[in-house]
Design an enzyme around this catalytic site. Structure first.
Site, PDB file in Angstrom:
ATOM      1  N   SER A   1       0.852  -1.083   0.041  1.00 47.23           N
ATOM      2  CA  SER A   1       0.124  -0.132   0.124  1.00 47.23           C
ATOM      3  C   SER A   1       1.037   1.223  -0.239  1.00 47.23           C
ATOM      4  O   SER A   1       0.349   2.349  -0.062  1.00 47.23           O
ATOM      5  CB  SER A   1      -0.952  -0.055   1.283  1.00 47.23           C
TER       6      SER A   1
ATOM      7  N   LYS B   1       0.040   3.456  -2.771  1.00 44.74           N
ATOM      8  CA  LYS B   1      -1.342   4.060  -3.061  1.00 44.74           C
ATOM      9  C   LYS B   1      -1.118   5.564  -3.177  1.00 44.74           C
ATOM     10  O   LYS B   1      -1.590   6.344  -4.210  1.00 44.74           O
ATOM     11  CB  LYS B   1      -2.163   3.515  -2.058  1.00 44.74           C
TER      12      LYS B   1
ATOM     13  N   TYR C   1      -3.775  -3.471 -10.252  1.00 41.62           N
ATOM     14  CA  TYR C   1      -3.605  -2.953  -8.757  1.00 41.62           C
ATOM     15  C   TYR C   1      -2.455  -3.983  -7.887  1.00 41.62           C
ATOM     16  O   TYR C   1      -1.830  -3.734  -7.328  1.00 41.62           O
ATOM     17  CB  TYR C   1      -5.067  -2.934  -8.058  1.00 41.62           C
TER      18      TYR C   1
ATOM     19  N   TYR D   1      -3.664   3.504   7.958  1.00 42.94           N
ATOM     20  CA  TYR D   1      -4.932   2.592   8.122  1.00 42.94           C
ATOM     21  C   TYR D   1      -5.808   3.139   9.323  1.00 42.94           C
ATOM     22  O   TYR D   1      -5.673   4.406   9.469  1.00 42.94           O
ATOM     23  CB  TYR D   1      -4.522   1.063   8.467  1.00 42.94           C
TER      24      TYR D   1
ATOM     25  N   VAL E   1       1.528  -3.717   3.701  1.00 38.18           N
ATOM     26  CA  VAL E   1       1.612  -4.974   4.577  1.00 38.18           C
ATOM     27  C   VAL E   1       2.732  -5.700   4.192  1.00 38.18           C
ATOM     28  O   VAL E   1       2.947  -6.914   4.797  1.00 38.18           O
ATOM     29  CB  VAL E   1       0.190  -5.698   4.291  1.00 38.18           C
TER      30      VAL E   1
HETATM   31  N1  GLU Z   1      -2.208  -5.576  -1.904  1.00 33.64           N
HETATM   32  C1  GLU Z   1      -2.482  -5.640  -0.760  1.00 33.64           C
HETATM   33  C2  GLU Z   1      -4.210  -5.697  -0.959  1.00 33.64           C
HETATM   34  O1  GLU Z   1      -4.808  -5.361  -1.464  1.00 33.64           O
HETATM   35  C3  GLU Z   1      -2.204  -4.260  -0.185  1.00 33.64           C
HETATM   36  C4  GLU Z   1      -2.642  -3.764   1.306  1.00 33.64           C
HETATM   37  C5  GLU Z   1      -1.860  -3.008   2.121  1.00 33.64           C
HETATM   38  O2  GLU Z   1      -0.619  -3.021   2.136  1.00 33.64           O
HETATM   39  O3  GLU Z   1      -2.610  -2.393   2.846  1.00 33.64           O
HETATM   40  O4  GLU Z   1      -4.622  -6.467   0.422  1.00 33.64           O
END
Ligand code: GLU
Length: 312
Positions: free
Chosen positions: A70, A73, A196, A248, A266
């Site tokens: 993430s 993002k 994604y 988060y 994550v």
């Molecule tokens: N590829 C992970 C998912 O979509 C990313 C989650 C993350 O790092 O928060 O679940």
């Protein structure tokens, strides 16, 4: 301010901070919902810092590669805004924190758009807006942008993690299909979700994400080459969203304890920026119950206190 502190002193601070906090990994868990992410050493920790003059400090396993997850993002968000304009992107994705887990589906139903681009639903919507002739072209634009920000042409996809996400990513697929039903996104859902998964599976190390953050800390200009990579206004919007939604459903706590714009993933990485001063990349794959690197959070908290980094 950092010029007054010599390189040796700052490296020693990083070393001590890592040592003081490295054992916290015992209280965390690897991200087992993506099976390939459990094949890493939970004890590995590292940190890189780059200042806005281009000086570099690092310690621990800062060269170890991990998937960006993430932390991607805010980066794809910048690219999507540059591709489509601020209004078009935020017409489809909100800017408010959710207080829910990153992959939550709850606040999607009954609302006109995903709450923000730092949760999975919002990020998938953002990825669907990346321009390109076909899916290969879109991915090569994303990875090209990441390479430029990291100043590392060697960034590549981790195939094993990518396939593991693809195999287990039904929650993300559900979010995407629901958003198409709600006319938030259009197009081929399998292709969008695949893009994604790929963006999340790009491998980086602490220095790569510290370099990326240094561009943000420097308001969108590469501190070394002086090239403007991101318009100042877009950098400001994205840094703001990292501050309010980047960690988060622990973003409020992080703002109090650390006080920086940051984004975690994550895979165990956290990218943080200190306006006009530093880009920071931390790694530690053991995660807290919200999905943040447990050692990374502790290291950033201690560093923020020692170097007086909080923006608040
Ligand atoms: N590829 C992970 C998912 O979509 C990313 C989650 C993350 O790092 O928060 O679940």
């Amino acid at each position: 301010m950092e010029d007054a502190r010599d390189k040796k002193e700052l490296n020693q601070i990083l070393k001590d901070t890592l040592k003081n906090n490295q054992d916290h990994y015992k209280k965390g868990e690897l991200a087992n919902y993506i099976p390939a992410l459990t094949k890493v050493d939970p004890k590995a920790v590292g940190i890189s810092m780059v200042d806005t003059k281009g000086k570099f400090y690092a310690t621990g396993e800062y060269k170890k590669r991990f998937t960006i997850q993430s932390v991607s993002k805010p980066l794809t968000l910048m690219l999507a805004i540059m591709d489509n304009g601020i209004d078009s992107v935020f017409d489809k994705v909100g800017v408010e924190p959710t207080g829910d887990p990153f992959n939550s589906i709850i606040k999607l139903t009954g609302f006109a758009k995903p709450y923000n681009p730092m949760i999975n639903a919002g990020a998938i919507a953002v990825t669907s807006m990346i321009k390109g002739n076909d899916k290969e072209d879109k991915f090569s634009r994303i990875i090209g942008f990441f390479r430029k920000l990291a100043k590392n042409d060697g960034l590549e996809l981790n195939q094993e993690v990518y396939f593991s996400e693809k195999e287990t990513g039904d929650r993300n697929r559900s979010l995407a299909y629901y958003m198409r039903d709600q006319e938030i996104i259009t197009g081929n859902i399998e292709e969008i979700v695949d893009l994604y998964f790929k963006q999340c599976s790009i491998e980086v190390n602490c220095t790569d994400i510290a370099n990326m953050a240094a561009v943000l800390a420097n308001q969108g200009v590469d501190p070394v080459t002086k090239e403007r990579i991101i318009p100042r206004k877009i950098a400001r919007i994205v840094r703001t969203l990292m501050t309010t939604c980047g960690m988060y459903d622990k973003s409020g706590n992080f703002a109090i304890e650390v006080g920086l714009a940051a984004k975690s993933g994550v895979g165990g990485g956290i990218m943080a920026e200190v306006p006009e001063r530093f880009g920071i990349g931390v790694y530690g794959p053991a995660l807290d119950d919200k999905g943040n690197s447990i050692v990374g959070m502790k290291v950033l908290k201690e560093l923020s206190q020692k170097l007086n980094l909080s923006i608040f």
